[in-house]
Each structure stands twice: as C-alpha cells, then as structure tokens.
Scaffold this motif. Structure first.
Motif, PDB file in Angstrom:
ATOM      1  N   GLU A   2       0.817  -1.204   0.000  1.00 41.06           N
ATOM      2  CA  GLU A   2       0.000   0.000   0.000  1.00 41.06           C
ATOM      3  C   GLU A   2       0.855   1.261   0.000  1.00 41.06           C
ATOM      4  O   GLU A   2       0.431   2.298  -0.486  1.00 41.06           O
ATOM      5  N   GLU A  21      -2.154  14.703  -0.316  1.00 41.15           N
ATOM      6  CA  GLU A  21      -1.451  13.658   0.404  1.00 41.15           C
ATOM      7  C   GLU A  21      -2.217  13.462   1.690  1.00 41.15           C
ATOM      8  O   GLU A  21      -2.682  14.411   2.306  1.00 41.15           O
ATOM      9  N   PRO A  22      -2.337  12.232   2.084  1.00 40.00           N
ATOM     10  CA  PRO A  22      -3.078  11.986   3.319  1.00 40.00           C
ATOM     11  C   PRO A  22      -2.505  12.817   4.463  1.00 40.00           C
ATOM     12  O   PRO A  22      -1.298  13.036   4.535  1.00 40.00           O
ATOM     13  N   ILE A  23      -3.446  13.287   5.303  1.00 37.86           N
ATOM     14  CA  ILE A  23      -3.019  14.070   6.458  1.00 37.86           C
ATOM     15  C   ILE A  23      -1.987  13.262   7.248  1.00 37.86           C
ATOM     16  O   ILE A  23      -0.969  13.739   7.656  1.00 37.86           O
ATOM     17  N   THR A  24      -2.357  12.052   7.425  1.00 36.35           N
ATOM     18  CA  THR A  24      -1.411  11.110   8.006  1.00 36.35           C
ATOM     19  C   THR A  24      -1.378   9.927   7.075  1.00 36.35           C
ATOM     20  O   THR A  24      -2.390   9.614   6.466  1.00 36.35           O
ATOM     21  N   SER A  25      -0.305   9.365   6.928  1.00 36.92           N
ATOM     22  CA  SER A  25      -0.202   8.246   5.990  1.00 36.92           C
ATOM     23  C   SER A  25      -1.146   7.128   6.415  1.00 36.92           C
ATOM     24  O   SER A  25      -1.106   6.671   7.557  1.00 36.92           O
ATOM     25  N   PRO A  26      -2.038   6.716   5.483  1.00 38.15           N
ATOM     26  CA  PRO A  26      -2.966   5.658   5.868  1.00 38.15           C
ATOM     27  C   PRO A  26      -2.217   4.361   6.090  1.00 38.15           C
ATOM     28  O   PRO A  26      -1.563   3.868   5.188  1.00 38.15           O
ATOM     29  N   GLU A  27      -2.332   3.913   7.276  1.00 30.85           N
ATOM     30  CA  GLU A  27      -1.682   2.646   7.589  1.00 30.85           C
ATOM     31  C   GLU A  27      -2.691   1.759   8.275  1.00 30.85           C
ATOM     32  O   GLU A  27      -3.649   2.231   8.865  1.00 30.85           O
ATOM     33  N   GLU A  29      -4.760   0.080  10.775  1.00 34.95           N
ATOM     34  CA  GLU A  29      -4.945   0.419  12.183  1.00 34.95           C
ATOM     35  C   GLU A  29      -4.976  -0.850  13.008  1.00 34.95           C
ATOM     36  O   GLU A  29      -4.884  -0.828  14.215  1.00 34.95           O
TER      37      GLU A  29
ATOM     38  N   ASN B  25      -7.703   7.535  -1.396  1.00 32.15           N
ATOM     39  CA  ASN B  25      -7.573   7.980  -0.015  1.00 32.15           C
ATOM     40  C   ASN B  25      -8.898   8.540   0.505  1.00 32.15           C
ATOM     41  O   ASN B  25      -9.591   9.293  -0.176  1.00 32.15           O
ATOM     42  N   ARG B 220      -7.876   9.104  11.526  1.00 32.33           N
ATOM     43  CA  ARG B 220      -6.841   9.271  10.518  1.00 32.33           C
ATOM     44  C   ARG B 220      -7.350   8.779   9.164  1.00 32.33           C
ATOM     45  O   ARG B 220      -8.321   8.030   9.088  1.00 32.33           O
ATOM     46  N   ASP B 221      -6.692   9.227   8.116  1.00 33.89           N
ATOM     47  CA  ASP B 221      -7.083   8.837   6.769  1.00 33.89           C
ATOM     48  C   ASP B 221      -6.946   7.325   6.584  1.00 33.89           C
ATOM     49  O   ASP B 221      -6.201   6.660   7.291  1.00 33.89           O
ATOM     50  N   ALA B 222      -7.680   6.816   5.605  1.00 33.64           N
ATOM     51  CA  ALA B 222      -7.535   5.400   5.271  1.00 33.64           C
ATOM     52  C   ALA B 222      -7.808   5.249   3.789  1.00 33.64           C
ATOM     53  O   ALA B 222      -8.367   6.132   3.144  1.00 33.64           O
ATOM     54  N   TYR B 223      -7.375   4.133   3.283  1.00 31.87           N
ATOM     55  CA  TYR B 223      -7.676   3.856   1.887  1.00 31.87           C
ATOM     56  C   TYR B 223      -9.087   3.300   1.757  1.00 31.87           C
ATOM     57  O   TYR B 223      -9.657   2.769   2.706  1.00 31.87           O
TER      58      TYR B 223
END
Lengths: 203, 663
Positions: A2, A21-27, A29, B25, B220-223
């Motif tokens: 990803e 760009e995502p505010i925070t990198s989507p990782e 959870e 995103n 938080r963001d997610a895909y």
C-alpha cells in the motif's frame, strides 16, 4: 504494497477537504489478520450479493429446459386429409398439419404447426416430414426430377425418403400414419432433432 | 497464473487501474455515511441484470404486454423472483437517492469544484425517476395504464409544444402498441444508456475530486480498500436482504388486471414516490389554467433550486439555507405523500378507492386463473370481457341491480375465497392495514355473515361483537330498496323452494316489491292452497321443486339432477296433474291461455335469455309484466351481453378445479 500507492489526485489543489497527500499516511490500524478477514468478507459478500440477480435471472432463463413439448392430441395423431385428396398416381403432395398450439402465454386453436408429404404406395398413404434432417430447411418436391431436394445444402432424397446424395446425415423422417373411418388420414406429427444419424424426437 | 496476469497487465495496465480504484484515499477514514453512492450503483447493477433477463420474457405490445408479464410472474420458473427483485429494488432506489442527496448536501459535497458532479447527480436522480415512470406502464395493467395516462396528459401543459410532445411520447393520439414500444425503448435502451454515461462521469469526477469528509475529521485517513469497501458491501447486503425479504413476502410483485380503457379504475395512482406531486396538483390553487404551475413550473423551480445550491452555498449561511431547503422539501413531500395516502384510505372517497383496489385484485386473480386454465387465444382482456363471472356481474350491476339484487348486493361485491372470522375482517379495517395492505376493508362496507342473509354494516357488527365468519365484503350499498327478486341461485332447488313459500314469496327477496305480490300466484295458489298443505302435499311440492329446477339444467346441479331422475319424473307428473301448475303456466307445449311464465326449460340459458330480451313475450308476462324493460327488443343489451348475464346467474363459467366447490 500500500505504501507504493501514490495519490491519483495530484494536481487538484483547491478541492475542499481534499488531501492530495493523506493528512497522516494511511496505515493499517489493526493487525493484518483482522484486515485479511475483512478483505475476505468483502470478497465473499460481494460475490454473494452479485449472484442474487444473476441467479434469479438464470433460474427463469433456464425455464425452457424444464418445459416439455405438449404434443398434439392424446395419442399424437392429427387428422391431415382424406385419401381421396392424395394424388392417385403416386406423386407426393404437401399437406398442412393443423392443430392447437401453445406458444408461451398464447393458446391457439387450429393453426398451422407444420406440413407433411403424403404419397400413395399401392393405394396406401405414406407420410414424410417436410423438414430436412440435416439442418432443418424445408424440403422441396421437384416434379421434373420426381425427387425431393433440400434447397439449403443440396441434399437429394428419393420418393420413399431415402438419401440419394448430399450431406444429410439420414433419410427423410417417416411419420406414423393411420386410416380412420375408412378415408381419413391421421398422421402422428412430431419433429425430430436435426443432425443425428437416427431420428430423435424433439421433446 | 502470475505470468498470465503479467501478460494481461502489460497490455491493459489493469494492476495500476485496480490500485487506483482500491487505494483511493479517504480523509478521516471510512464511514457509514459514505455508503449511499455505492448502494445506488449496486441497485442499478441489480436493475440492469434483472432487467435484461426480464427483457427475455417480455413482449412490448398492447396485446401481449400483460400476457407476457403474467407469464413471467405465474408460469415461468423463478419468474416471480426475478420480477419481484426488479420491482422492489426500484421501490428502494428513491429512498437511497434521497439519502445520497441528503448526505451530499449536508456534508457540503456540492461545493466548488464539485458543482458539475453534483449536477450529474441531480440528472441521475431525474433519470432514475424517468426509469420508474416508464417502467410503471410496461405491465400494461389497469394501475400502470391509468396512471401513465395522467402523467402523459400532464405533458400537454408544457408551454408551446405540449400536445406535440405528448403525441410523440404516446406514439399517437391513442394509447396502444406504440406507447409500449416507445416506453420500452426508453426504459430499456435510451435511459439506461444515458444512466451509464452519467454514472461513469459521476464516478470519474468523484474520484477526481475525492470524497468530501464529514466534519469534524477525527480519525486518521484510510484507503478505500478494504475498510470503506467493507462498509459498502455490508450496506449493499442489507439492501439485498431487504429486497429479498419483501419479494418473498409478496411472492414477487403485484400485477393488476389488464388495462381496459372502458373500465374505470378509481385506484389509479402513481408509484408512492410520485404521490406528493399527485397530491400537490389537488391543491385548489392549481385549478384550471393554473395547473401548469403545479405540474411543471413549481417542480421545475424546485429542481432548479437544487441545481443552484453550489452557488447559494458560497454565501455566508448559504450552506445552512441549502440544508434547510432540503429538509423543507423532504418535509413537504413527506406531508403531501401522507395526505395523498390518507385521503385514499380514510378520506371521503376512500370507500371507492379501496373497493377499486379489491376489485382490481379480484379481476387480476380471475384473469390469471383463466389464462392458466383456458389459455389466451387473443388477449387477456378479451378473456375477461367474455367471462360471464366477470362481465355478467358487471352488466347485472349496471342494468339489473337498480331493481334486482344478487345475494343482497349489486353483483360486484368482493366475495372472499373462503369465509373469514370477524377478527380478521376487523384487522382489515384498521388504519395500518388500509395504508399498507391491498386487501384492506372500509369500515362502512356491508359484510355478510355466511350463516344468515342479513346485511349490516361492519361497524355495527363490530360494535355488537357479532360472530363471524363472513364471506362477502366490500359491496356498495344500493341506493334504492330492492324492488324485484334476488337472483342469486336463480332456479336452483333452494331458490324455487323459497319461492313457493308463501311468506318468502311476498318478501323483498322475491316479489314483495312488485305487483306480483297481489297476483294470482300468491292469492289463489300460495296463500289459499299452500298455506293449508299437509305433509303429503309438501312432499309433492318438493318433488315439483326438484323437477322444475331440473328444467334449468344448471351445471352446479347436474349430478343431483341425474341421481334424482325418478323424483324428477314424479315431480313433473305432480306439476301437470296433482298440483295443477299448468292451470296458469304452460309446460311442455305452448298454452295461449296461460298467464304465468312458461315453465318449459325454466331457468335454462335459453329461457333466461328470452325472458330478458322480452318479458312481455307471450311465453312470459304478456299482460302482467311489472316494469321490467324488454332489454333485447329495445336493444338496451346485445344478445351476447344477455347471454353473459344468464351464464353468470346460472354459474355456467370456467371454474378452476380448486374453486369449483366455492363460488
């Protein structure tokens, strides 16, 4: 994997709430196992609900396979003509077969459902189906040649229906015949599957 | 496998495409409120799939449309499921559309730079509504036919080119084959094509601008994959389950009686999500010339206002205004929908509406049974028109019921397939049932207890806590008191037995309302002689009842007539000799001196037809006919119509093996 993904939205700067760009990198959870299960559920449910409309559609589409040919009368014999109407000199003549017919939602009475060739042999009628056993074209009688001829793929049949030459896999289909009340000609009219070397009734 | 995928990917770029699709995103992570667009896409997918399969069984012509839909619904394996899914998914779509629109407006997703996409969405909404409108007609049943007539007649109001537009849509001035072919082409070709184009554009623009996060963004963001996808498929699953639940509950979708331009249908209504517009037009303000405002200008302005929201939203408080407007529209439409439905089921004309719904269901059941049992030679409508049970009753109600009765009603009461207890009938009068059920009952309707012939209103029976069961409901109360005999069971043994009872003869059920109550039959025979009959005389009279009834050759009595042959012979002997009926009636041969009706073939089809044609014929009442018109001689009814009435009275019509025992 990803992490390799880039935002496809680069260049759209002024959109409200849009993060190039995502505010925070989507990782993830949650641990990979749970996400794996969620992915599995997505695929499973997605397949399941997609099958529903197809399933209902296929069920009704396959309806013809469950239907049987209702056939003609009780014993399949249909009154076609009288002996006197068949040429006495032994040449074949075409007769229309008239019967009741169910066509999906319609039920028609006394409509043409096909035709037969009738020919007198020693004073007794013989019946041949008019449909070519090759691929189902309507076979002609040729008075000049005194034979039967299929105009589609040039199969030739003798007067008794035997194959003279051509690509037909079998002779013309003979039909059972009965004489009732001395002069009435009753034919057991049925259709046969084309293409086989033996006559297989369509049911 | 991998090398195959590599090969394909090399030529199509499928992997990056999939990645783009899945790894969109989502600011603030996945949320349940984002599912509505996906559920809509999914329902459109369902409609496309089921629609194409339905297409394989549907025939768009006025002589085949109802017939083919009935075949899909009642004959094809699984056809009811297929049609049910298509119909009920269409019922869910307006709700999903509304939820989607509300989510978009409330979250402010219409704002720049998403205006164009928002308008695409509004267009999509209108397209789906157009699909609903065109699909409503395709079964060619009474409901769709009459509702579509109203909808297309509204086009007449369009300024400048209204009548021409209507003609183009209808395919001429009359509703028929070309109305269906045109509607079908729109429904299955043009509109879905446009829908696909717009959806592609809608989703492309949506992806271009991304999702508008609902404030506040906490997570938080997610895909998109897999969390939002999961929420989306769960929502789609919920829609599927809901649709399937309703489909199974109703065993498919309702199909009314075939469209009939000659029969009124008091329950012609658009589908429920158009009811607010329907009700809107009833407002007194839109009377006459002003109708175009209610039908076109104001709805057009409302759509225009919705389209202007992106610009309004730029101002301070503009967004609040927009959200407010959506709720005002929603509240207004909701209230109008409720009012429309309430007026139908509880308003001053609700009895008429509910009876039309019941009557339509009765005719639909009947024509479906006829189609199954007898087959359709020409059209389903002609099956119904030639059916004595349906048409005979209608003709009786129109021409005979002003004087006669049929079991106390006008011939058109809805007879229940089997008698139901009072409790069940009571439930059918309740408001929830009237709102949602197709077999609701109006409280003021007459209902009849099967054990008696007494008629009272349901309401008074309910108040009296009377016991059921009931077998007839939903009859209109005839305006006038009966003046001529009740013809239910005419010429049956029971009917003749009661006729020969002196008290019943002069009751309203027989000749109490006619001049015959003072005639010789009563005075010289029933009153003077029969009242004094002893047991032996009554046995003779009963034999005459059986013998006379056998003259009718009623199909329902054939077995009894056959087994009672000896009694019938005796009865004829009594009739001719001992009791002396032939003093006044002819029997077996014409008798010019007779002044009562000829008893030869009494109650047979020929007898009834001849009587209705001309009651003053010398065979019947040459001198003492009481008000009955000569329906045939005066050409009030055709021979065929009189035959239909006679067959209906005699119970001589097609019966399914299952209901041959019943009515």
């Amino acid at each position: 994997m990803e992490n390799q993904v880039e935002s496809s939205e680069a260049g759209v700067g002024d959109s409200v709430g849009q993060a190039e760009e995502p505010i925070t990198s989507p990782e993830p959870e949650t641990p990979g196992e749970r996400r794996g299960f969620i992915k599995f559920l997505c695929a499973f449910i997605g397949t399941l609900i997609s099958v529903v409309p197809f399933g209902a559609g296929m069920w009704s589409y396959l309806n013809p396979l469950a239907k049987r040919d209702s056939g003609a009368g009780d014993d399949g014999f249909i009154k076609v003509t009288t002996i006197d109407a068949i040429p006495a000199d032994g040449t074949p003549a075409k007769f229309t077969v008239v019967a009741d017919k169910v066509d999906a939602w319609n039920r028609f009475t006394d409509v043409s459902i096909g035709a037969v060739y009738l020919r007198l042999v020693d004073g007794l009628p013989k019946a041949l189906h008019t449909v070519c056993p090759h691929l189902g074209c309507f076979i002609d009688y040729r008075p000049g040649n005194n034979d039967f001829f299929c105009p589609c793929h040039n199969s030739n049949f003798k007067l008794d229906g035997g194959l003279a030459r051509g690509v037909s896999p079998r002779r013309m289909d003979p039909l059972d015949i009965q004489i009732r009340n001395k002069t009435e000609v009753w034919v057991k009219f049925q259709n046969f599957q084309p293409g086989h070397s033996h006559a297989v009734p369509v049911s | 496998m991998k090398s195959l995928l590599d090969w394909i990917d090399h030529r199509t770029g499928i992997r990056s495409l999939t990645r783009e699709a899945l790894f969109e995103n989502i600011p603030g992570g996945s949320r349940w409120r984002y599912v509505w667009g996906s559920t809509l896409t999914f329902t459109i997918f369902i409609q496309f799939v089921t629609g194409v399969f339905l297409w394989m069984g549907y025939s768009a012509s006025s002589g085949d449309a109802w017939e083919s839909v009935n075949y899909i619904q009642n004959e094809m394996t699984g056809g009811w499921l297929l049609r049910g899914i298509h119909h009920w998914t269409a019922q869910f779509m307006p709700v999903l559309l509304l939820l989607h629109l509300m989510q978009v407006v409330i979250d402010g997703a219409y704002k720049a730079p998403r205006e164009l996409n928002y308008w695409f969405g509004v267009l999509l909404l209108l397209l789906v509504l157009a699909l609903s409108l065109t699909g409503y007609l395709l079964p060619w049943d009474q409901k769709g036919f009459w509702a579509t007539r109203v909808a297309t007649n509204l086009m007449n109001l369009v300024p400048f080119a209204g009548p021409e537009m209507q003609k183009l849509v209808v395919g001429g001035t009359e509703y028929g084959h070309h109305t269906l072919t045109r509607f079908f082409a729109l429904h299955a070709g043009v509109l879905p094509g446009l829908l696909v184009l717009l959806i592609v554009g809608h989703i492309y623009l949506f992806r271009r601008h991304g999702i508008t996060p609902a404030e506040p963004v906490i997570k938080r963001d997610a895909y998109f994959w897999p969390d939002q996808v999961f929420k989306d498929v769960v929502a789609c699953l919920a829609v599927t389950v809901a649709v399937l639940g309703v489909v199974l509950w109703y065993h498919g979708a309702h199909l009314g009686a075939p469209a009939d331009p000659s029969e009124p249908f008091s329950a012609a209504r658009p589908d429920w999500y158009f009811l607010f517009l329907f009700q809107f037009l009833k407002l007194p303000f839109f009377a006459g010339e002003n109708e175009v405002w209610g039908a076109i200008y104001i709805p057009g302005m409302a759509v225009g206002l919705i389209c202007l929201m992106p610009f309004i939203g730029r101002w301070n408080l503009g967004h609040v205004f927009n959200v407010g407007i959506i709720f005002v529209f929603l509240g207004g439409a909701g209230a109008l929908t409720y009012l429309a439905k309430r007026e139908d089921v509880a308003g001053p004309n609700s009895a008429k509406y509910l009876k039309a719904v019941l009557g339509d269901a009765r005719d639909a059941d009947r024509v479906t049974a006829l189609a199954k049992g007898r087959g359709i030679e020409s059209t389903a409508l002609s099956l119904l028109k030639d059916d004595p049970k349906t048409q005979g009753a209608r003709l009786f109600a129109q021409h005979c019921a002003s004087c006669h009765r049929y079991d106390g009603h006008d011939g058109l009461a809805v007879e229940l397939a089997k008698a139901v207890p009072l409790d069940e009938l009571e439930k059918r009068t309740e408001m929830t049932s009237r709102f949602f059920s197709g077999d609701a009952v109006h409280p003021d309707w007459l209902a009849r207890q099967s054990s008696t012939n007494e008629w009272q209103t349901v309401r008074s029976l309910l108040q009296a806590k009377a016991k059921g069961p009931f077998d007839v409901i939903a009859s209109s109360k005839p305006k006038d008191a009966p003046e001529a005999p009740d013809l239910k069971g005419f010429a049956t043994r029971q009917w003749i037995r009661d006729l020969l009872d002196p008290d019943k003869y002069i009751s309203a059920r027989y000749f109490g309302g006619t001049a015959h109550k003072d005639g010789d039959m009563y005075k010289k025979f029933l009153n003077r002689k029969v009242r004094k009959y002893d047991t032996e005389d009554h046995i003779m009279l009963e034999a005459i009842v059986v013998a006379l009834s056998a003259q009718a050759k009623l199909p329902g009595q054939a077995a009894d007539d056959q087994s009672d042959a000896v009694l019938i012979r005796k009865g004829i002997a009594y009739l001719e000799d001992d009791i002396g009926c032939i003093d006044c009636h002819a029997f077996g041969e014409p008798d010019p001196d007779a002044d009562g009706p000829d008893l030869t073939g009494y109650g047979s089809r020929e007898w009834i037809v001849d009587f209705v044609k001309n009651p003053e014929h010398e065979k019947f009442y040459p001198d003492n006919n009481d008000r009955m018109p000569a329906f045939g001689v005066k050409k009030i009814l055709t021979d065929k119509e009189i035959g239909l009435i006679a067959d209906w009275l005699r119970g001589d019509y097609f019966k399914l093996p299952a209901d041959a025992q019943g009515h």
